[in-house]
Design an enzyme around this catalytic site. Sequence first.
Site, PDB file in Angstrom:
ATOM      1  N   TYR A  75      -3.471   1.623   3.656  1.00  0.00           N
ATOM      2  CA  TYR A  75      -4.046   1.610   5.013  1.00  0.00           C
ATOM      3  C   TYR A  75      -3.347   2.576   5.959  1.00  0.00           C
ATOM      4  CZ  TYR A  75      -6.283  -2.750   3.460  1.00  0.00           C
ATOM      5  OH  TYR A  75      -7.005  -3.690   2.768  1.00  0.00           O
ATOM      6  N   LYS A 110       0.077  -3.850  -9.508  1.00  0.00           N
ATOM      7  CA  LYS A 110      -0.826  -3.319 -10.541  1.00  0.00           C
ATOM      8  C   LYS A 110       0.006  -2.308 -11.331  1.00  0.00           C
ATOM      9  CE  LYS A 110      -4.992  -2.969 -12.335  1.00  0.00           C
ATOM     10  NZ  LYS A 110      -5.534  -4.049 -13.184  1.00  0.00           N
ATOM     11  N   ASP A 136      -5.212  -8.479 -10.458  1.00  0.00           N
ATOM     12  CA  ASP A 136      -6.510  -9.017 -10.916  1.00  0.00           C
ATOM     13  C   ASP A 136      -6.312 -10.417 -11.498  1.00  0.00           C
ATOM     14  OD1 ASP A 136      -4.993  -7.535 -12.695  1.00  0.00           O
ATOM     15  OD2 ASP A 136      -6.684  -6.728 -13.814  1.00  0.00           O
ATOM     16  N   ASP A 157      -3.986  -8.286   1.791  1.00  0.00           N
ATOM     17  CA  ASP A 157      -5.141  -8.460   2.675  1.00  0.00           C
ATOM     18  C   ASP A 157      -6.223  -9.256   1.938  1.00  0.00           C
ATOM     19  OD1 ASP A 157      -6.934  -8.167   4.718  1.00  0.00           O
ATOM     20  OD2 ASP A 157      -7.324  -6.033   4.400  1.00  0.00           O
ATOM     21  N   ASP A 198      -7.043 -13.635   2.211  1.00  0.00           N
ATOM     22  CA  ASP A 198      -8.372 -14.147   2.584  1.00  0.00           C
ATOM     23  C   ASP A 198      -8.912 -15.082   1.504  1.00  0.00           C
ATOM     24  OD1 ASP A 198      -8.468 -12.920   4.993  1.00  0.00           O
ATOM     25  OD2 ASP A 198     -10.395 -11.932   4.659  1.00  0.00           O
TER      26      ASP A 198
END
Length: 361
Positions: free
Chosen positions: A146, A195, A227, A251, A255
Amino acid sequence: MNLKITCIPGDGIGPEIVAEAKKVVEKAGEIYGFTPDFTDILMGGASIDVHGVPLTDEAIATAKAADAVLMGSIGGNTTTSPWYKLPPDKRPEAGLLKIRKALNLFANLRPALLYEELAAACPLKEEISKAGFDIMIMRELTGGLYFGERKTYEENGLRTAMDTLTYNEEEIRRIAIKGFEIARKRKKKVTSVDKANVLDSSRLWRVVVEEVAKDYPDVTLEHMLVDNCAMQLVKDPAQFDVILTENMFGDILSDEASMVTGSIGMLASASLNDTKFGLYEPSHGSAPDIAGMDIANPIATILSAAMMLRFSFDQDKAADAIEAAVKQVLKDGYRTGDIMSQGYTKVGCSKMGSLIAERIR
Ligand code: NAD
């Protein structure tokens, strides 16, 4: 002992929910021997209306002079409010970005806790939800994809876009330290999510987290690919204590974790820097649709205030007492409208705050 706290009531339901959090902190102070010293500042729409900008330099200076910031929420109805006719850097949300930057808040904490009393709101199968869960998602907030270099350009006649994901070891180390410190105050387990089978930034993340772990032999560390973590959160959320991860993974996972609790009005959050300083706020927005009606759920803000007492002021016993009072109120059958179901007693925002304050032991 005086606790210096800057409050940002903000917009919408913000002033109502912050008033209840103050009520609860004051009561906890009477019992646990501290005096909260609250100073309010304006931010968001409330500041635009008075000063023409979403956050003034004076307000930032007041926040910096305190030991913690307790916030309600900012922003209005994004289609009808005149605040959203202003250029983006003058809108309410610009105040939030400005204060996060000014206070160097790089670690975001979002607990996802399933209360036994609200288990019916959990969208997971009963055989999974009955084990309950209490997860702390720790997300890096100022690096990664980001904040990396990005551009859109044309290559070989094709529109092409690029974003970059960069972390240096210092950025990883400081969030990892926070993660282990917080795990020490909980069940002493860190799941570092990355990852590393694909990304170089994740491989460095893993190496640095391992280095930090050496200073915390009492905390168990495991690594998990992102994942798999997304899958495990719905398959067996009870396995997690602290989930430590970078900005974008955090992020998405935070959620997901909040959705599996099923009740947005209950979810606290904190953003910390490398001192004890933090900004504490509910995970939800300013709910302009129910503002001023005394029906908002103040629990997320009250639980954010408990996090503030724990992480910025080391008042762990007072924080435990507030969390226990919230559980007791739910057990006693009181509900605000958003978590109401048949057979319970419906109460408003201010009553809910008073009921929790009364139950602090
Ligand atoms: P929202 O979270 O404010 O509301 C979504 C829905 O949940 C609404 O129906 C609302 O009534 C309900 N709700 C939220 N909190 C509640 C509570 N405590 N008790 C009972 N019901 C509650 O999200 P939104 O409608 O998308 O956004 C409204 C405004 O909030 C926007 O201006 C948005 O930008 C802002 N916002 C601010 C923050 C922040 O300050 N950190 C975060 C998210 C959204």
